[in-house]
Design an enzyme around this catalytic site. Structure first.
Site, PDB file in Angstrom:
ATOM      1  N   GLY A  95      16.473 -14.478 -44.229  1.00  0.00           N
ATOM      2  CA  GLY A  95      16.281 -14.007 -42.859  1.00  0.00           C
ATOM      3  C   GLY A  95      15.627 -15.059 -41.978  1.00  0.00           C
ATOM      4  O   GLY A  95      16.100 -15.350 -40.883  1.00  0.00           O
ATOM      5  N   GLU A 137      11.208 -23.561 -49.058  1.00  0.00           N
ATOM      6  CA  GLU A 137      10.778 -22.525 -50.004  1.00  0.00           C
ATOM      7  C   GLU A 137      11.987 -22.111 -50.832  1.00  0.00           C
ATOM      8  O   GLU A 137      13.054 -21.941 -50.259  1.00  0.00           O
ATOM      9  CB  GLU A 137      10.217 -21.307 -49.269  1.00  0.00           C
ATOM     10  CG  GLU A 137       9.579 -20.317 -50.240  1.00  0.00           C
ATOM     11  CD  GLU A 137       8.942 -19.098 -49.543  1.00  0.00           C
ATOM     12  OE1 GLU A 137       9.052 -18.980 -48.312  1.00  0.00           O
ATOM     13  OE2 GLU A 137       8.366 -18.286 -50.268  1.00  0.00           O
ATOM     14  N   HIS A 146       6.791 -11.104 -38.604  1.00  0.00           N
ATOM     15  CA  HIS A 146       6.569 -11.412 -40.022  1.00  0.00           C
ATOM     16  C   HIS A 146       6.310 -12.910 -40.217  1.00  0.00           C
ATOM     17  O   HIS A 146       5.309 -13.296 -40.824  1.00  0.00           O
ATOM     18  CB  HIS A 146       7.785 -10.956 -40.829  1.00  0.00           C
ATOM     19  CG  HIS A 146       7.699 -11.239 -42.296  1.00  0.00           C
ATOM     20  ND1 HIS A 146       7.304 -10.287 -43.209  1.00  0.00           N
ATOM     21  CD2 HIS A 146       7.949 -12.357 -43.006  1.00  0.00           C
ATOM     22  CE1 HIS A 146       7.312 -10.824 -44.417  1.00  0.00           C
ATOM     23  NE2 HIS A 146       7.711 -12.087 -44.333  1.00  0.00           N
ATOM     24  N   GLU A 147       7.202 -13.721 -39.686  1.00  0.00           N
ATOM     25  CA  GLU A 147       7.043 -15.165 -39.896  1.00  0.00           C
ATOM     26  C   GLU A 147       5.785 -15.660 -39.190  1.00  0.00           C
ATOM     27  O   GLU A 147       5.066 -16.500 -39.723  1.00  0.00           O
ATOM     28  CB  GLU A 147       8.279 -15.929 -39.399  1.00  0.00           C
ATOM     29  CG  GLU A 147       9.614 -15.463 -39.989  1.00  0.00           C
ATOM     30  CD  GLU A 147       9.626 -15.309 -41.496  1.00  0.00           C
ATOM     31  OE1 GLU A 147       8.882 -16.028 -42.184  1.00  0.00           O
ATOM     32  OE2 GLU A 147      10.369 -14.449 -41.999  1.00  0.00           O
TER      33      GLU A 147
HETATM   34  N1  PHE Z   1       9.358 -16.772 -46.930  1.00  0.00           N
HETATM   35  C1  PHE Z   1      10.440 -16.198 -46.187  1.00  0.00           C
HETATM   36  C2  PHE Z   1       9.905 -14.911 -45.598  1.00  0.00           C
HETATM   37  O1  PHE Z   1       9.629 -13.955 -46.193  1.00  0.00           O
HETATM   38  C3  PHE Z   1      11.640 -15.860 -46.977  1.00  0.00           C
HETATM   39  C4  PHE Z   1      12.373 -17.019 -47.545  1.00  0.00           C
HETATM   40  C5  PHE Z   1      12.269 -17.318 -48.879  1.00  0.00           C
HETATM   41  C6  PHE Z   1      13.178 -17.797 -46.752  1.00  0.00           C
HETATM   42  C7  PHE Z   1      12.949 -18.371 -49.429  1.00  0.00           C
HETATM   43  C8  PHE Z   1      13.874 -18.835 -47.282  1.00  0.00           C
HETATM   44  C9  PHE Z   1      13.763 -19.131 -48.627  1.00  0.00           C
HETATM   45  O2  PHE Z   1       9.569 -14.793 -44.540  1.00  0.00           O
HETATM   46 ZN    ZN Z   2       7.723 -13.490 -45.745  1.00  0.00          ZN
END
Ligand code: PHE
Ligand code: ZN
Length: 871
Positions: free
Chosen positions: A267, A127, A303-304
Site C-alpha cells: 500500500g 523494507e 498510517h505512514e
Molecule cells: N511498512 C509498510 C506499512 O505498513 C508496509 C510495507 C512493507 C511496504 C513492506 C512495503 C514493503 O506501512
Molecule cells: Zn505500517
C-alpha cells in the site's frame, strides 16, 4: 530440481550484530541501466558483539565495482564479494571506513524491491530487506546510521530529486545533469532509506509544529494529476495535527514528502521524511475515486505518517517484532479515522475486515502468533495477524488499563526507546512501569496463534432479581487445562425490554468491563428486575469468537435497545448469519420485519450505520463460521435468497428512504463521512431492491449509472448491474471502459467488479480482461484487480468444483513468480482455507498446490507459502 522447504530464521537465535554502522555517505548516479552507488560506511565493532569476528555484509543481486578500506584498495584475498554478500575476512579492531562502489540496473528490477523504475520514475522500496539490492550493508533494523545522500541524475529525465531528511544542497553537475544532497540527522535502519528521481508534479503547503518548526509538506504525483493530490495533502496536515493532540508527537524534519508511484508491491511505505505510496492511495477526485477510496487514502496517509514515531523514531530490533510498529500504527490510524469520521461506523468496518482476513488466516495453515517465532521469508509476514490482530492487542491494553494510563504508557514508551530498536517486551515494560501492573499474562496474546472462543451462558433467577453469567475460554488446537488462559476484556451490559438495565450491579465489572483471566469464570449481577438479554463483547472488546445462544427475538431486542452500536449491528449480523447457514422462511420474514422497524425509526438519523445493518455477512464470513465441508455454491445461494427476501419485504421502505436521501444528494460531491453515509444507504437500498426484483433493479441501476455525478454512485450502480446477467450489464460495462480508458486506477475497479461475478462465464471473462490493453502482469495493482479480486472475492468461481478457478490462479502465480515473487506469494495465500472446503474441491486445490510446489526454481516467497499451506 525440486523446491526445498526454505530454512527458518528463529527469534530465539537473535544475537546483536558484530559490527555497527554509524554513518552512511551515499553518492548515487541515476542511470536507467547502470546506476552507480558509491557508499562510504563508517563502521565499528559492536561492544555487544563477538570481538574480531569477520564482517559479513548482506547483498542481493549486486555487482561490486570497487572497494577500499580506510582509503586504501583491498588485496583480492582480503575480501569476498558475490551478488549476495560481501565478506571482509579480518576487519580492524577499531572504527574503520569501508567504501563500496556497486552498479545496478533499475530498469531490469521487476521485483520492485531495492531501486527500480515505475513509469520512468526512479524510486526505492527497502523494507524489509531491499537496501541490500542497492549496496552491501548490515541490512537489519538494529543497525542504525545517519545518512547523507547525494543523488545525481539527468536533469530532463529526473528534474525532481528527493531523499530522506532535509535538503542541504542542490545544483548542476555538468551540462545535462544536476544533483541534490539530502541529510537525515535521525539515525535509522536501512529499511527506511529512500530516494526518488523523476518528472513529477506537486502540491505543497506549510505546517508549523507544536514546537514551532516550519515544515514544508508536499505530495508528488504524475505531472497533470496535481488536482488529484489535494485530499492526500490535506490528510497529511490533519495527521500531523492529530498526532500532536492525541499522542503529543510532533514532526521532526523541515520537509515531509509523499510520492505516488504506479508500480508498488504494497500500500505504502514510511521511509523517513519521504513516504512512497502506491498511487491508488494518493490520487483522488470525485470522478475517479469512491468514498471508500477517500477513506483509505486518509487512513494510509495517516498510517505512514504515524510511523514516524511508531516505527522510525522507535524502530524494531528484528523482524519478529514487526507488530511493534505495525500493530501499534494500525491502532493509531484506526483512532485517527474514528476521530475524523463516525467512531461506531469505523469500528464496525475494522471488525469486518478483521473477520474477513485475519480470522480465516488464524484458523488455517498460515496461522502464526502476532509475534512469530520463526520465518523463512519475512515478506510473507506482513499479514492481517501482525497488523490487525496486533492492533486489537494494543486496543485491549488500553481497555484494560484505561485511556489515561494508556497515554502515559505511550509517552513512557517513546521516551525510553527514542532512537532505539525495541522489542515487544520494551513496549509492555512502559505500561507496566506507569501502572505498576504485571502484564506477563496479557503478553500471551503475542505468543498464541488462533482465535480464542469465548462461550457464555446466562441464568436468571427472578425471585432473587439475580442474573449469573458463566464464561469459558478456549483456544482451538490447544486443548486441556494446562494452557495458561488469555486475559480477555469483556465489555458488557444487560439489556431489558426498554433498554439497558442501569440498576444491575456486579462487583466484578468495572466501567462496564469484566476481565476474564481464567479458563472459566462466573459473575453475578444483583438488582436485575426483569429477565435481561446479555450484551457481550461490546465494541468488540477482544478478538475472539463469541458463542452465546440467543433467540432471534433476543437479538432483535439488542438491535432495537442496546446502547452499544457495535452490538446492535452484531445482533442483526448474527441473525442473518444463522439464516444463511440454516435458511428458514418464517424466521427470515420476522427478521425482515425487525429490520423494517429499525429502518423506520433511525435510518435517516444515521444512514451510514443503517447501511451497515442492511449489509449481510459476506460469503467468506459464512464459510468461516463452518469448520469443514464448505460448499461455496450453497452459501452463495442461501445468501442470495436471503437478500432477495429482504429486498421484497422491505421494498416500500427502501424506496421511501431512497427518495428521502435523494433530496439531500443535490449538493456538489463531498467525501465527508456524513455525505458518504447517505450515499452508502441509498446504494445499499438499491442493492436490496435489485436482489428482490432484478428487472426493476437493472433499470434503476442503469438509471443511477447514467445520472451519477461521482465515482461512488457510478461504481455502486455498476456493481449492482454486474450481478444481473443480460444486455444492460454488458452495455454498462462497455460504456464504463470507454469512458475511463485512460485511467488505469479506475479500470482496476472495472476489472475487479467483473472478476467477482459469481457465474461460470467469469473464467472466460477473465481471459478477455487479461487481454485488455490496460492489463499488464508487471503492475501489481492490475494483477490484484483481475486475479486477486477473483481469488479473494469470488468464492464460488475460485473454488469451482472442476478446479478451473484454482488453476487460473495457479497459472498466474507460475507466470509471475520469478518476476515478482512477493506479489505471486500474496496471491497464493488465497488457497489458505482449502482444507475446509468439501472433499472434492479440497482435492482439486491440493493438486494445484502440489503443482506449484513442483515448479523448478520457485521463489522462496512462494515456496514458503506453499509448504505451509500444504502443512
Ligand atoms: N511498512 C509498510 C506499512 O505498513 C508496509 C510495507 C512493507 C511496504 C513492506 C512495503 C514493503 O506501512
Ligand atoms: Zn505500517
Amino acid at each position: 530440481m525440486r523446491t526445498e522447504t526454505p530454512p527458518l530464521i528463529r527469534l530465539e537465535e537473535y544475537r546483536p550484530s558484530d559490527y555497527l554502522i554509524d554513518r552512511v555517505d551515499l553518492d548515487i548516479r541515476l542511470d536507467p541501466h547502470a546506476t552507480r552507488i558509491d557508499a562510504t560506511l563508517a563502521l565499528r565493532p559492536n561492544p555487544a558483539g563477538r570481538a574480531g569476528a569477520p564482517l559479513h555484509l548482506d547483498g542481493d543481486d549486486l555487482r561490486l565495482v570497487s572497494v577500499a578500506l580506510d582509503g586504501a584498495a583491498l588485496a583480492a584475498d582480503a575480501y569476498t564479494a558475490t551478488p549476495s554478500g560481501f565478506g571482509l575476512h579480518a576487519p580492524p579492531g577499531q572504527p574503520f571506513s569501508l567504501r563500496l562502489v556497486t552498479e545496478i540496473d533499475p530498469t531490469a528490477n521487476t521485483k520492485l524491491m531495492g531501486l527500480y523504475r515505475s513509469n520512468g520514475v526512479y524510486c526505492t522500496q527497502c523494507e524489509a530487506d531491499g537496501f541490500r539490492r542497492i549496496t552491501y550493508f548490515l541490512d537489519r533494523p538494529d543497525v542504525m546510521a545517519v545518512y547523507t545522500t547525494r543523488i545525481e541524475a539527468d536533469r530532463a529525465e529526473a528534474p525532481v530529486l528527493l531523499g530522506n531528511g532535509n535538503l542541504v544542497e542542490s545544483g548542476s553537475a555538468g551540462t545535462d545533469r544536476h544533483f541534490a544532497i539530502w541529510h537525515d540527522p535521525h539515525p535509522k535502519p536501512a529499511y527506511l532509506f529512500a530516494l526518488v528521481g523523476g518528472r513529477l508534479g506537486q502540491v505543497e503547503t506549510r505546517f508549523t509544529t507544536m514546537e514551532g518548526r516550519a515544515v514544508t509538506c508536499a505530495v508528488y504525483v504524475e505531472p497533470g494529476k496535481e488536482d488529484r493530490a489535494g485530499y492526500a495533502l490535506d490528510a497529511v496536515i490533519r495527521s500531523m495535527r492529530w498526532d500532536e493532540t492525541a499522542f503529543g508527537r510532533p514532526y521532526d524534519l523541515d520537509a515531509f514528502n509523499v510520492v505516488a508511484v504506479s508500480d508498488f508491491n504494497m500500500g505504502a511505505m514510511e521511509n523517513k521524511g519521504l513516504n512512497i505510496f502506491n498511487d491508488k492511495y494518493v490520487l483522488a477526485s470525485p470522478e475517479t475515486a469512491t468514498d471508500g477510496d477517500y477513506a483509505a487514502i486518509e487512513a494510509i496517509i495517516a498510517h505512514e505518517y504515524f510511523h514516524n514515531w511508531s516505527g522510525n523514531r522507535v524502530t524494531c530490533r528484528d523482524w519478529f517484532q514487526l507488530c511493534l510498529k505495525e500493530g501499534l500504527t494500525v491502532f493509531r490510524d484506526q483512532e485517527f479515522s474514528s476521530d475524523m469520521r463516525s467512531r461506531p461506523v469505523h469500528r464496525i468496518a475494522e471488525v469486518r475486515s478483521l473477520r474477513a482476513r485475519q480470522f480465516p488466516e488464524d484458523a488455517g495453515p498460515l496461522r502464526h502468533p502476532v509475534r512469530p517465532r520463526a520465518y523463512a521469508e519475512i515478506n510473507n509476514f506482513y499479514t492481517a495477524t501482525v497488523y490487525d490482530k496486533g492492533a486489537e492487542i494494543v486496543r485491549m491494553l488500553r481497555t484494560l488499563i484505561g485511556a489515561d494510563a494508556f497515554r502515559a504508557g505511550m509517552d513512557r514508551y517513546f521516551a525510553d526507546n527514542d532512537g532505539r530498536a525495541a522489542t515487544v517486551e520494551d513496549f509492555l515494560a512502559a505500561f507496566a512501569a506507569v501502572t505498576g501492573r504485571d502484564l506477563s499474562a496479557f503478553a500471551r496474546w503475542y505468543e498464541r496463534p488462533g482465535t480464542p472462543r469465548l462461550t457464555a451462558t446466562m441464568a436468571y433467577d427472578p425471585a432473587a432479581s439475580r442474573c449469573t453469567l458463566r464464561f469459558t475460554q478456549s483456544l482451538p488446537g490447544e486443548g486441556g487445562r494446562d494452557t495458561p488462559p488469555l486475559v480477555i476484556p469483556v465489555a458488557l451490559g444487560l439489556v431489558g425490554a426498554a433498554g439497558p438495565l442501569s440498576g444491575a450491579t456486579c462487583p466484578d465489572v468495572r466501567d462496564g468491563i469484566f476481565v476474564l483471566d481464567r479458563a472459566e469464570a462466573e459473575i453475578v449481577f444483583d438488582g436485575v428486575t426483569e429477565e435481561p438479554v446479555p450484551s457481550l463483547m461490546r465494541d468488540f472488546s477482544a478478538p475472539v469468537r463469541l458463542d452465546l445462544a440467543l433467540t432471534d427475538a433476543q437479538r432483535m431486542r439488542l438491535l432495537a435497545q442496546d446502547s452499544d452500536p457495535f452490538n446492535r449491528w452484531q445482533a442483526a449480523q448474527d441473525v442473518a448469519l444463522r439464516l444463511i447457514l440454516e435458511p428458514d422462511p418464517a424466521r427470515a420474514y420476522a427478521f425482515a420485519e425487525a429490520l423494517g422497524r429499525f429502518l423506520d425509526s433511525e435510518a435517516l438519523s444515521d444512514p451510514a450505520f443503517a447501511a451497515l445493518v442492511l449489509a449481510l455477512p459476506s460469503e467468506g464470513e459464512a464459510a468461516d463460521a463452518l469448520l469443514s465441508d464448505v460448499d461455496p455454491d450453497a452459501i452463495h445461494r442461501a445468501r442470495f435468497a436471503l437478500r432477495a427476501h429482504l429486498g421484497q419485504v422491505l421494498r416500500p421502505r427502501l424506496e421511501r428512504l431512497d427518495a428521502a436521501l435523494a433530496a439531500a444528494d443535490d449538493a456538489a460531491y463531498s467525501p465527508d463521512a456524513a455525505s458518504a453515509g447517505r450515499r452508502s444507504l441509498r446504494n445499499a437500498a438499491l442493492d436490496l431492491i435489485a436482489a428482490g426484483d432484478p428487472e426493476t433493479g437493472a433499470s434503476r441501476a442503469a438509471d443511477r449509472l447514467a445520472r451519477a455525478t461521482n465515482m461512488t454512485d457510478r461504481l455502486a450502480a455498476l456493481g449492482i448491474l454486474a450481478l444481473i446477467p443480460g444486455q444492460a450489464r454488458e452495455e454498462a460495462l462497455a460504456g464504463f471502459a470507454e469512458r475511463f480508458a485512460d485511467e488505469p486506477l479506475v479500470l482496476d475497479k472495472w476489472f475487479a467488479i467483473q472478476a467477482q461475478i459469481p457465474e461460470p462465464g467469469t473464467l472466460d471473462r477473465i481471459a478477455r480482461l487479461k487481454a485488455h490493453p490496460a492489463f499488464t502482469m508487471t503492475n501489481p495493482n492490475r494483477v490484484r484487480a483481475v486475479v486477486g479480486s477473483f481469488a479473494f472475492g469470488n468464492p464460488t468461481q475460485f473454488a469451482r468444483a472442476d478446479g478451473a478457478g484454482f488453476s487460473l490462479v495457479a497459472d498466474t502465480v507460475a507466470a509471475l513468480d520469478s518476476a515478482n515473487p512477493q506479489v505471486a506469494a500474496r496471491l497464493l495465500t488465497a488457497f489458505g482455507s482449502w482444507r475446509r472446503l468439501e472433499k472434492s474441491r479440497a482435492a482439486k486445490a491440493g493438486e494445484m498446490l502440489n503443482r506449484i510446489k513442483a515448479i523448478p526454481g520457485l521463489s522462496r516467497d512462494s515456496a514458503d507459502i506453499v509448504a505451509r499451506t500444504l502443512g
